[in-house]
Design an enzyme around this catalytic site. Structure first.
Site, PDB file in Angstrom:
ATOM      1  N   PHE A  93      20.405 -90.484  26.100  1.00  0.00           N
ATOM      2  CA  PHE A  93      19.139 -90.844  25.448  1.00  0.00           C
ATOM      3  C   PHE A  93      19.325 -91.393  24.028  1.00  0.00           C
ATOM      4  CE2 PHE A  93      19.615 -86.173  24.796  1.00  0.00           C
ATOM      5  CZ  PHE A  93      19.597 -86.126  23.405  1.00  0.00           C
TER       6      PHE A  93
ATOM      7  N   ASN B 184       8.008 -87.320  21.161  1.00  0.00           N
ATOM      8  CA  ASN B 184       7.472 -85.950  21.157  1.00  0.00           C
ATOM      9  C   ASN B 184       6.862 -85.580  19.797  1.00  0.00           C
ATOM     10  OD1 ASN B 184       9.891 -85.817  19.811  1.00  0.00           O
ATOM     11  ND2 ASN B 184      10.727 -84.111  20.976  1.00  0.00           N
TER      12      ASN B 184
ATOM     13  N   ARG C  64      10.385 -74.608  14.672  1.00  0.00           N
ATOM     14  CA  ARG C  64      10.664 -74.992  16.063  1.00  0.00           C
ATOM     15  C   ARG C  64       9.695 -74.299  17.024  1.00  0.00           C
ATOM     16  NH1 ARG C  64      15.222 -77.830  17.120  1.00  0.00           N
ATOM     17  NH2 ARG C  64      15.791 -76.781  19.050  1.00  0.00           N
TER      18      ARG C  64
ATOM     19  N   HIS D  88      10.054 -84.295  14.793  1.00  0.00           N
ATOM     20  CA  HIS D  88      11.406 -83.738  14.817  1.00  0.00           C
ATOM     21  C   HIS D  88      11.401 -82.459  13.990  1.00  0.00           C
ATOM     22  CE1 HIS D  88      15.735 -83.325  14.240  1.00  0.00           C
ATOM     23  NE2 HIS D  88      15.490 -83.189  12.942  1.00  0.00           N
TER      24      HIS D  88
ATOM     25  N   LYS E  17       7.055 -88.803  14.069  1.00  0.00           N
ATOM     26  CA  LYS E  17       7.680 -89.957  14.738  1.00  0.00           C
ATOM     27  C   LYS E  17       6.745 -91.174  14.774  1.00  0.00           C
ATOM     28  CE  LYS E  17      11.035 -87.190  17.261  1.00  0.00           C
ATOM     29  NZ  LYS E  17      11.839 -87.061  18.496  1.00  0.00           N
TER      30      LYS E  17
ATOM     31  N   ARG F  79       3.636 -80.656  19.589  1.00  0.00           N
ATOM     32  CA  ARG F  79       4.169 -81.521  20.655  1.00  0.00           C
ATOM     33  C   ARG F  79       3.253 -81.550  21.875  1.00  0.00           C
ATOM     34  NH1 ARG F  79      10.521 -80.025  19.737  1.00  0.00           N
ATOM     35  NH2 ARG F  79      11.052 -81.865  18.487  1.00  0.00           N
TER      36      ARG F  79
HETATM   37  P1  CMP Z   1      14.199 -84.305  18.021  1.00  0.00           P
HETATM   38  O1  CMP Z   1      13.677 -82.998  17.550  1.00  0.00           O
HETATM   39  O2  CMP Z   1      13.907 -85.530  17.250  1.00  0.00           O
HETATM   40  O3  CMP Z   1      15.797 -84.147  18.119  1.00  0.00           O
HETATM   41  C1  CMP Z   1      16.570 -84.873  19.022  1.00  0.00           C
HETATM   42  C2  CMP Z   1      15.733 -85.695  19.919  1.00  0.00           C
HETATM   43  O4  CMP Z   1      16.377 -86.174  21.070  1.00  0.00           O
HETATM   44  C3  CMP Z   1      14.612 -84.846  20.487  1.00  0.00           C
HETATM   45  O5  CMP Z   1      13.682 -84.542  19.487  1.00  0.00           O
HETATM   46  C4  CMP Z   1      14.089 -85.721  21.611  1.00  0.00           C
HETATM   47  O6  CMP Z   1      13.163 -86.690  21.144  1.00  0.00           O
HETATM   48  C5  CMP Z   1      15.369 -86.421  22.038  1.00  0.00           C
HETATM   49  N1  CMP Z   1      15.815 -85.871  23.325  1.00  0.00           N
HETATM   50  C6  CMP Z   1      16.417 -84.679  23.544  1.00  0.00           C
HETATM   51  N2  CMP Z   1      16.684 -84.520  24.852  1.00  0.00           N
HETATM   52  C7  CMP Z   1      16.249 -85.637  25.463  1.00  0.00           C
HETATM   53  C8  CMP Z   1      16.219 -86.078  26.818  1.00  0.00           C
HETATM   54  N3  CMP Z   1      16.719 -85.329  27.790  1.00  0.00           N
HETATM   55  N4  CMP Z   1      15.691 -87.289  27.084  1.00  0.00           N
HETATM   56  C9  CMP Z   1      15.185 -88.063  26.091  1.00  0.00           C
HETATM   57  N5  CMP Z   1      15.179 -87.705  24.791  1.00  0.00           N
HETATM   58  C10 CMP Z   1      15.698 -86.505  24.484  1.00  0.00           C
END
Ligand code: CMP
Length: 141
Positions: free
Chosen positions: A59, A114, A87, A117, A11, A104
């Site tokens: 979000f 975070n 994951r 992805h 990211k 992460r």
């Molecule tokens: P990612 O693996 O990129 O896939 C979806 C993304 O949504 C996840 O990582 C987070 O960055 C974001 N995300 C998921 N849940 C939340 C949340 N409750 N608040 C903010 N961002 C979120």
């Protein structure tokens, strides 16, 4: 049988902070091979398309703004049981809940920022790989 591919993005904040080398080294050390890789700055439209499955979530707006804010690294990773293993390897979506030593935990700032992805299913891994890469851009063993 579980698929052998997953799609990752490093990211924008992790790229900006100079952590892409550390993150890629950890990924390779964990036994994933890189089948395709590129650095790209997503437009807001592209980020919205990529995260379309979350469009009803609160979000979605801040996430897609953030993801289109600077360059990211996108990569197709290959390994047996790739989606699940990756994951587990990167840790919980919320870095404060991620296990010690995960990407992460080490490089994530909050749930949105975070660090990386990872695809959440084999089906989405294929869709996400096609989002970034043509056939010509993929290395086959
Ligand atoms: P990612 O693996 O990129 O896939 C979806 C993304 O949504 C996840 O990582 C987070 O960055 C974001 N995300 C998921 N849940 C939340 C949340 N409750 N608040 C903010 N961002 C979120």
């Amino acid at each position: 049988m579980a698929g052998r591919e997953t799609l990752t993005m490093i990211k924008p904040h992790a790229v900006e902070n100079g952590n892409m080398g550390n993150i890629l080294a950890m990924i390779l050390d964990a036994g994933f091979t890189i089948k395709a890789i590129k650095m790209v700055k997503l437009s807001l439209h592209q980020a919205k398309e990529f995260y379309k499955i979350h469009e009803e979530r609160e979000f979605y707006g801040p996430l897609t703004e953030f993801m289109s804010n600077g360059p990211i690294i996108a990569a197709i990773l290959e390994k047996d049981n790739a989606v699940e293993d990756y994951r587990k390897f990167i840790g919980s979506t919320d870095p404060t809940k991620a296990e010690e030593g995960t990407i992460r935990k080490l490089f994530g700032k909050n749930t949105r920022e975070n660090a990386v992805h990872g695809s959440d299913s084999d089906e989405n891994a294929l869709i996400e790989a096609d989002f970034f890469f043509s056939k010509m851009e993929r290395y086959y063993n």
